[in-house]
Design a protein around this motif. Sequence first.
Motif, short mmCIF file in Angstrom:
data_model
loop_
_atom_site.label_atom_id
_atom_site.label_comp_id
_atom_site.label_asym_id
_atom_site.label_seq_id
_atom_site.Cartn_x
_atom_site.Cartn_y
_atom_site.Cartn_z
N ILE B 15 -13.53 -33.59 55.76
CA ILE B 15 -12.66 -33.02 54.72
C ILE B 15 -11.95 -34.16 53.99
N LEU B 16 -11.46 -35.14 54.75
CA LEU B 16 -10.67 -36.24 54.18
C LEU B 16 -11.51 -37.20 53.35
N ILE B 25 -8.76 -22.58 55.87
CA ILE B 25 -7.34 -22.27 55.63
C ILE B 25 -7.18 -20.83 55.16
N LEU B 39 2.47 -18.33 58.20
CA LEU B 39 1.90 -19.69 58.19
C LEU B 39 2.76 -20.55 57.28
N VAL B 40 3.42 -21.56 57.83
CA VAL B 40 4.36 -22.33 57.01
C VAL B 40 3.92 -23.78 56.79
N GLU B 41 2.86 -24.22 57.46
CA GLU B 41 2.43 -25.60 57.27
C GLU B 41 0.97 -25.75 57.67
N VAL B 42 0.24 -26.56 56.92
CA VAL B 42 -1.12 -26.95 57.28
C VAL B 42 -1.18 -28.47 57.28
N ARG B 43 -1.85 -29.05 58.26
CA ARG B 43 -2.13 -30.50 58.20
C ARG B 43 -3.62 -30.72 58.41
N VAL B 44 -4.16 -31.71 57.71
CA VAL B 44 -5.53 -32.16 57.94
C VAL B 44 -5.43 -33.59 58.44
N VAL B 45 -6.00 -33.88 59.61
CA VAL B 45 -5.96 -35.25 60.16
C VAL B 45 -7.37 -35.69 60.55
N ARG B 46 -7.47 -36.99 60.81
CA ARG B 46 -8.75 -37.60 61.16
C ARG B 46 -9.21 -37.24 62.57
#
Lengths: 241, 241
Positions: B15-16, B25, B39-46
Motif C-alpha cells: 500500500i505504501l 478500510i 472508527l476514529v483512526e486508521v494507520r498504515v505501517v510497513r
Amino acid sequence: VPNPTAAFLVIGDEILSGRTREANIQVLASALTAAGIDLVEVRVVRDGQEPIVTAVNALRAAHDHVFTSGGIGPTHDDLTADSIAAAFGVGIDVRDDARRMLEELVRRRGIPMAEGILRMARIPDGAALIGNRRSGAPGFSLGNVHVMAGVPAIFAAMVEELVPTLPHGSPTVSGSIVVERGEAYFAAALADFAHRHDDLSIGSYPVQRDGRPVAEIVVRGRDRARVDAALAELAALLAEA
Amino acid sequence: VPNPTAAFLVIGDEILSGRTREANIQVLASALTAAGIDLVEVRVVRDGQEPIVTAVNALRAAHDHVFTSGGIGPTHDDLTADSIAAAFGVGIDVRDDARRMLEELVRRRGIPMAEGILRMARIPDGAALIGNRRSGAPGFSLGNVHVMAGVPAIFAAMVEELVPTLPHGSPTVSGSIVVERGEAYFAAALADFAHRHDDLSIGSYPVQRDGRPVAEIVVRGRDRARVDAALAELAALLAEA
C-alpha cells in the motif's frame, strides 16, 4: 544516503464512516516512490482540531515530510488550516496572494464572490502556497508539512505541482514474477533467498487466478540491474524448489 | 453512553509503495458504523516488527478495539502474528485447533501439506481464533486486538464473522441532500445550522455534476427521526439562503 521519509495524514470523517472510499493514498504513494521519497506511514483521522494537531505534531517530528489531504474548503467542517496553525503555534489570516488567486478564479468562472470563498485564502503565517491547475484554491507548505485538498482530481494536481520541487532520493525500482503455486509451498526457499539479498525488499502476495491460488513475488530496490538479476535468479530457483 | 471506539491498523508495504490500492478500510468502516462502533483512526505501517509493535501498543491503549489487516500468510514478510505476540509480551507457537483448521483445508482442497501451511497455525498464547468461510487459515483476537487477513475477500469474511460477536453501540444513521451551488455560497448558513444542531455531525462535500460544482451535505446522528427532520429543515433553509 538513506532516502527522505514521509507520512501522509488523511483528514476525513467520510472515510472513517465508510461513506467514501479513500482514493488519494495510491496517487501520493506512487509519486513519492518515483521521486525517491519513502512513504512509511499513513494515518486517517477525524475532522477535528485535536486529532489533527496531535497527528501533525507526532508525524512532523518523526519524518522529513508530512503530506495532508482534506479539510481546506469553505465550510464549518473544514478545520485543517486552523489546526495546522495551532500545531505550529502561529497565527492565521486571509493573505493577499491567496486572495488574489481566488479573485482570479471567480473572474475566470464568472461567478459571484462570497465570504466563504475568502475563507479559503486563510493561510497560516510563514507558509508557502501550493498552486494547482485544476482549482484556484491554494494548498500550502508550512515547515515540512504540505497541506492539500481532499477532492481527488485537485489532490492529484497539487501532488504534481509540489513533489517535483522537493529534494529527491533514489527512486525505488521494482519488478515481479508470478509463481503458479500457493505461497506456502515455496515460503522456506523464498525466506532463504530474501535473507541472502538483504539490500532488496522482497514481498509475496497471494492472488487468485482462475480460482487457483498463485503468488506474485515483488522485488524492490534502488538498482534496476540488481532487481532484474534477482528476479531471474528467483524464477530459476522457484522452478526447481 | 458513548459508543465503543476503534482503530484500524493496515500492515502493508504494497500500500505504501503505491503498488496496491487499499481496499479494506471501507469494508471495516461500514460494518463498524452499522454496529455502533466508532472508527476514529486508521494507520498504515510497513511490514516490520518495530512499526507494527509501536502502532499496536499505541492504538490498543487508546481505543476499545484495534483491528488489523495483512501479514498473516506463510511467507517471510508475514510478520504480524509474531509482532502481536511481541507487543503483548506473550509466547507464540503452532496451536492444535488452528492446525486442525489448516489440515481440514488441505484435505478439502486435495492439496499437499507443507511446513509453510503450518506456519499459519502459529497463534500467540491466550488468543481466540477468528474463522472465516472463505479460507481455512484463521485470524485471531488477543485482548482488544483483532488480527485479520489482508486479501480483501478473506478480510471481508472475517469482519462478517467477528463484528457481530462484539458489544454493539448505537448505530449511526445518516442521510444527505444535494445543493446545486458551490459550498462557499451557503457556508455561513450551514455553519450556523450545525452550531444549532450540535448533537448531529454535519459534513459538506464538494462534487462535480455536469462540470458544475455542487455540494452533498451529509447529516449523521443516532436517531433516524432527528436526522430526517434536520435534513428537511436544512433543505428549506438552503432553498432560501
